[in-house]
Write an enzyme that holds these catalytic residues in place. Sequence first.
Site, mmCIF file in Angstrom:
data_model
loop_
_atom_site.group_PDB
_atom_site.id
_atom_site.type_symbol
_atom_site.label_atom_id
_atom_site.label_comp_id
_atom_site.label_asym_id
_atom_site.label_seq_id
_atom_site.Cartn_x
_atom_site.Cartn_y
_atom_site.Cartn_z
ATOM 1 N N ASP A 95 0.871 -1.177 0.000
ATOM 2 C CA ASP A 95 0.000 0.000 0.000
ATOM 3 C C ASP A 95 0.908 1.228 0.000
ATOM 4 O O ASP A 95 1.565 1.516 1.009
ATOM 5 C CB ASP A 95 -0.908 0.021 1.232
ATOM 6 N N LYS A 156 -6.755 3.202 -3.565
ATOM 7 C CA LYS A 156 -7.160 3.194 -2.160
ATOM 8 C C LYS A 156 -7.497 4.614 -1.734
ATOM 9 O O LYS A 156 -6.769 5.555 -2.030
ATOM 10 C CB LYS A 156 -6.029 2.612 -1.300
ATOM 11 N N LYS A 184 -9.970 -0.010 -2.797
ATOM 12 C CA LYS A 184 -9.867 -0.251 -1.363
ATOM 13 C C LYS A 184 -10.338 0.978 -0.608
ATOM 14 O O LYS A 184 -9.785 2.065 -0.763
ATOM 15 C CB LYS A 184 -8.426 -0.599 -0.961
#
Length: 225
Positions: A95, A156, A184
Amino acid sequence: MEKSRQFDLAPYIDHAALDPATTREAIATCCAQALHHKFVAVCVYPSALSQAVELLRGKKVEICAVIGFPSGASTSGSKLYEAQEAAELGATELDVVINLGLLKDGNTEAVYNDIAPIVEATGLTVKAILEMGRLTESEKRLAAEICLDAGVQYLKTSTGWGKGATVADVRLLHQISQGRVGIKASGGIRTVEQAIALIEAGATRLGTSRGVELIQQQQQLWEQG
């Protein structure tokens, strides 16, 4: 209540242990909970990777490391090194926080070059964290397009250190990506109702440290009939 029956939340959850004071005991608990509830992944700092890999070796739980977290303001070179080291330590997903300052300066090439080498060098699943609560509508769209061009596998919404995921932002990312990548949602997900609303808007992963609480809430709703 009816909607809570339509989704088993566990396969959506990236179980996060990202408090700066996270201990080895907390990492062990996080991994045990992920195994027990069949969460899709754990999400940890690179310094916790060795322990997480040892605990989850051979298990069906992805091991995600955060890169450039939480500010995204590290140099591109240091992010790349951090990502490569995480890959060597056994991470299966990354991430990565984008550089918001570069984006707001309009330096799209630098934003691209901050992310694309990580995708190329590691070959891992990369989720680009856009920190959408700090961006204008046009910046959100631009950030998403740059990251798509860079080859990420997920967009994300947030780090969870600022404004968290919103249904509107998830819906926007879903609209922009048109199914090319996963979405996400992360930050501030505290209730089953929130989780379901985000999934219905297009989220394919939910980043949260409250995964166990969400599962318990859902089980209570199921038991109530």
